[in-house]
Design a protein around this motif. Structure first.
Motif, short mmCIF file in Angstrom:
data_model
loop_
_atom_site.label_atom_id
_atom_site.label_comp_id
_atom_site.label_asym_id
_atom_site.label_seq_id
_atom_site.Cartn_x
_atom_site.Cartn_y
_atom_site.Cartn_z
N UNK A 33 2.48 30.35 -31.81
CA UNK A 33 2.47 29.61 -30.58
C UNK A 33 2.24 30.44 -29.46
N UNK A 34 2.56 31.73 -29.57
CA UNK A 34 2.38 32.52 -28.49
C UNK A 34 0.75 32.74 -28.04
N UNK A 35 -0.02 32.78 -29.12
CA UNK A 35 -1.52 33.12 -28.98
C UNK A 35 -2.13 31.71 -28.46
N UNK A 36 -1.57 30.42 -29.00
CA UNK A 36 -2.00 29.20 -28.50
C UNK A 36 -1.67 29.05 -27.09
N UNK A 37 -0.54 29.54 -26.49
CA UNK A 37 -0.08 29.42 -25.27
C UNK A 37 -0.86 30.31 -24.34
N UNK A 38 -1.30 31.43 -24.86
CA UNK A 38 -1.96 32.28 -24.05
C UNK A 38 -3.49 31.72 -23.81
N UNK A 39 -3.95 31.13 -24.90
CA UNK A 39 -5.23 30.35 -24.85
C UNK A 39 -5.26 29.39 -23.99
N UNK A 44 -6.45 26.90 -18.49
CA UNK A 44 -6.16 26.18 -17.21
C UNK A 44 -6.52 27.12 -16.13
N UNK A 45 -6.02 28.33 -16.15
CA UNK A 45 -6.53 29.41 -15.01
C UNK A 45 -7.90 29.21 -14.78
N UNK A 46 -8.46 29.40 -15.97
CA UNK A 46 -10.16 29.00 -15.56
C UNK A 46 -10.50 27.81 -14.93
N UNK A 103 -11.33 40.12 -18.52
CA UNK A 103 -9.92 40.80 -18.87
C UNK A 103 -9.06 39.67 -19.55
N UNK A 104 -8.79 38.56 -19.08
CA UNK A 104 -8.19 37.66 -19.76
C UNK A 104 -8.55 37.34 -21.37
N UNK A 105 -9.84 37.46 -21.39
CA UNK A 105 -10.23 36.96 -22.90
C UNK A 105 -9.91 38.14 -23.82
#
Length: 124
Positions: A33-39, A44-46, A103-105
């Motif tokens: 879930x952490x990975x999915x939330x980060x993605x 959303x940021x993008x 960087x976020x990727x």
């Protein structure tokens, strides 16, 4: 008595998509879930930043910026170059946005859709 066996009181007949929705919910629970939330946070940021960059020139925005397409590229430099090309119509300086997005990727993994559901393809 027979009427009670035929149908349960208080239950509506199943809708065709209900089982599919429940199944999909279970599929995503198998993944980190952490990975999915980060993605999701990166997406959303993008979206927010692209709207800010283009402002009222929404018609010039790229149709889609696919995180998976960017993750398929071998290096951050290639990702940056592809993003520069995608955002040439912006009319604003996009260098900071592109650096931050690249960087976020880092550390995200490509997600592939397979017949059995989602599968996370980890790149090493």
């Amino acid at each position: 008595m027979a009427a009670e066996r035929v149908g349960r009181k208080g239950h509506s007949p199943r809708e065709p998509g209900a089982a599919l929705q429940r199944r999909q919910a279970r599929v995503t629970a198998r993944y980190d879930r952490g990975e999915l939330q980060r993605r999701l946070d990166v997406e959303r940021w993008m979206e927010d930043r692209v709207r800010e960059l283009y402002g009222e020139q929404a018609d010039k925005m790229p149709e889609e910026v696919s995180i998976d397409d960017l993750l398929e590229l071998q290096s951050d430099e290639e990702r940056g170059n592809k993003l520069q090309i995608m955002f040439t119509s912006c009319g604003q300086n996009t260098d900071e946005f592109i650096r931050e997005l690249v960087r976020k990727l880092q550390g995200l993994h490509k997600v592939q859709v397979q017949r059995g559901g989602l599968e996370e393809a980890k790149q090493h």
